[in-house]
Design an enzyme around this catalytic site. Sequence first.
Site, PDB file in Angstrom:
ATOM      1  N   HIS A   1      -3.926  -0.706   3.516  1.00 55.88           N
ATOM      2  CA  HIS A   1      -3.086  -0.900   3.210  1.00 55.88           C
ATOM      3  C   HIS A   1      -1.853  -0.054   4.624  1.00 55.88           C
ATOM      4  O   HIS A   1      -0.600  -0.527   4.472  1.00 55.88           O
ATOM      5  CB  HIS A   1      -2.230  -1.336   1.911  1.00 55.88           C
ATOM      6  CG  HIS A   1      -1.665   0.181   0.878  1.00 55.88           C
ATOM      7  ND1 HIS A   1      -3.171   0.716   0.658  1.00 55.88           N
ATOM      8  CD2 HIS A   1      -0.968   1.100   1.522  1.00 55.88           C
ATOM      9  CE1 HIS A   1      -2.451   1.811  -0.211  1.00 55.88           C
ATOM     10  NE2 HIS A   1      -1.400   2.127   0.485  1.00 55.88           N
TER      11      HIS A   1
ATOM     12  N   ASP B   1      -9.756  -1.472   0.256  1.00 52.94           N
ATOM     13  CA  ASP B   1      -8.854  -0.774   0.517  1.00 52.94           C
ATOM     14  C   ASP B   1      -9.049   0.469   1.549  1.00 52.94           C
ATOM     15  O   ASP B   1      -8.627   1.281   0.985  1.00 52.94           O
ATOM     16  CB  ASP B   1      -7.874  -0.293  -0.633  1.00 52.94           C
ATOM     17  CG  ASP B   1      -6.418  -0.518   0.422  1.00 52.94           C
ATOM     18  OD1 ASP B   1      -6.912  -0.723   1.828  1.00 52.94           O
ATOM     19  OD2 ASP B   1      -5.761  -0.180  -0.682  1.00 52.94           O
TER      20      ASP B   1
ATOM     21  N   SER C   1      -1.633   7.376  -0.968  1.00 47.90           N
ATOM     22  CA  SER C   1      -2.356   6.109  -0.289  1.00 47.90           C
ATOM     23  C   SER C   1      -3.475   6.850   0.665  1.00 47.90           C
ATOM     24  O   SER C   1      -2.828   7.148   1.256  1.00 47.90           O
ATOM     25  CB  SER C   1      -1.762   5.090   0.056  1.00 47.90           C
ATOM     26  OG  SER C   1      -1.048   4.772  -1.276  1.00 47.90           O
TER      27      SER C   1
END
Length: 708
Positions: free
Chosen positions: A82, A220, A640
Amino acid sequence: MRRPFLALLLGFLLPSWAQADEGQWLPRQLSSLDAERLKRMGMEIPVERLNGPRGLLRAAVNYSGCSAGFVSAEGLVATNHHCAYPAIQALATPENDVLREGFLARTRAEERPAKGRGEIDVLVEETDVTELVAEAAGAAQNDAERVARVQARHNELASACEEAHPGHRCEAFADFFGHRHRMVRTLHIQDVRLVYAPPSGVGEFGGEIDNWQWPRHSGDFSLLRAYVGPDGKPAPYAEDNVPYRPEVHFEVATDGVAEGDFVMTTGYPGRTDRYWPSVEVQRYVDQVFPAVVSLYGDWVELLERRGATSKALGLKVAASKKGLANRLKNAKGMLAGLERMRLVDRKAAFERSLGAQAEPILKEAAELTQKARQGFQRAFLLENLSRGPNLLAVAVDNARVALEAQKAPADRDPRYADRNLGLIWKNQGRRLRDYAQAVEAPWLADTLVRLKAQKLLPPFLGNAPLGSAARARPVAAKMLSRSKLNREAYARRFFEAKDPSAIRASGDGLARLGLFLAQKTLEAEAERKAIEGGWMRVGPSFLSFVQQRSKSPMYPDANGSLRVSVAQVRGYIVKDGLQAIPMTTLAGQLLKHQGEAPFDLPPRFRAAAERRLRSRWVEKELGDVPVCFLSTADTTGGNSGSPVLDGQGRLVGLNFDRVWENIAGDFAYNIAWSRNISLDVRYLLWTLQEVEKADQLLAEMNVGVTTR
């Protein structure tokens, strides 16, 4: 008052460590933590190997607001899918949809520029500049001037630093309500290329349904590569650029982690608000998060509806919709989490316990919060124009560049300093690529109606029919009626002119609207900065009361600089009678597969998963290939892509999310449910070896390709 508190603050940065995994520590603070406890938890690597010019933590990098880490000596970088999403989206076309199908460069020549998101910053040096900034701020006559003086000194120091170090970026960070200041210098790598991205059915597996939830089965991750000029210095993309060779990189562990193991998460968390008094937390509950839910909810619905009309439009809106939806769900989780923790009540009870000596400070805090409440809706809408219709965001940015250019360099907003103009233009390039008239016209119409409701429209639009989005649609369509070539020329013309008078004289409705809104934004920011200056005065005094009651050291709130969190792999009790174990597997991923988004595993992944029990990457205790794991690490947005390390400092995972019960962790850590979610590196390795047959990438990471 400054000196006594400075000594006090330095004192509470160094005492014995709290008996919990809370803390987004500055790397230099690691040496002050309880070494024996770290050892008992499973930390084997000496702290000295983590810090310093060649310390292992230098392998953790900032990737355009996300975190990432070097995993080879040839500049290979691992981060989240992402985080790389805008770069993947920029390469996708209806004919070659690499967003859906995935992307793999089997040779260096096949690696593609990360146009949608493409800068990496590598930490080089951090310097304490508190005294230099305090000297400038000390002569301020009021709160607004205090902020202006601090910003000017930050700009001066950053400019001098970058002038002395070409190819580097320098940024000043304020800690503890602006009581401490650091100058951070990074090597700014401009040429970043996509190496591998799994299909969206893997990287986004579970979509918004699973977002902020456990159990999680998202693959991810993505791989990038950093490039520099032939002379080894940062340079824009060029065919003759060469892979960057970092001084340190993370060794990739092949044996993974298990429940109870020590892990350490390092990266660039964006923002936490752990030290706000109760009145300010209450304002977030009353105003900030409900406003996000309302605005973003409407915009996500609009983009979903328009994007569903064709594959091409679906690709155009993908990144914007994903970002807005993530923030929307985050705001809902914040509201639920703050209520669950009863944090406002707990903070208020603590403040009452401080007695009469704290009353003057708490009164000033309440006054600052009340000022922030006034005019909030207008300020909120102005702040969020950058996430709204693409060409309007371009127009506002161009006008802001022009307005800031009229100021002395030291007085400019750091975001619009000359050294950041290249980044602004790159972001505008993304907006122009994502532009589609069928989406932008209704989106701009919706925004015009909202601007009118807040009395934020210029006189020349005063008589426009903007009573509803439907009535505003023709006005919006007329403002947007340009060919692609003209749009780009139009954007660059105003961007390069840096002249407000040229915008006024242009007669262009959208450009003039952008200038009007940029001016209103400056007015709103002036009000916000006056409040911020008040917190610089009140905040440190409030923190002194917090410290007096605390037996734990204090770390600064997250602000985008490098941090470290120590933790253990551990599950949690979701609610009475329901306990979450800390690891998920391929078996669970297959069980979730439904054959349609967001639970649609690509056939090649399902086929490989059916053979998984013969895989080298099976975890013995689980009897399966792990996908994700939980830990007690203290993380937030910006983490992230953060590398997750084991006790030896080897890469065992990539952080990508938190559980629903921990969203409000930005305001308070709670060992009972503060859990972050990480991709298990063995899933990454399983994907490369057994699905993609990318042996060259495994070899580059010094991972053999032997089978079980």
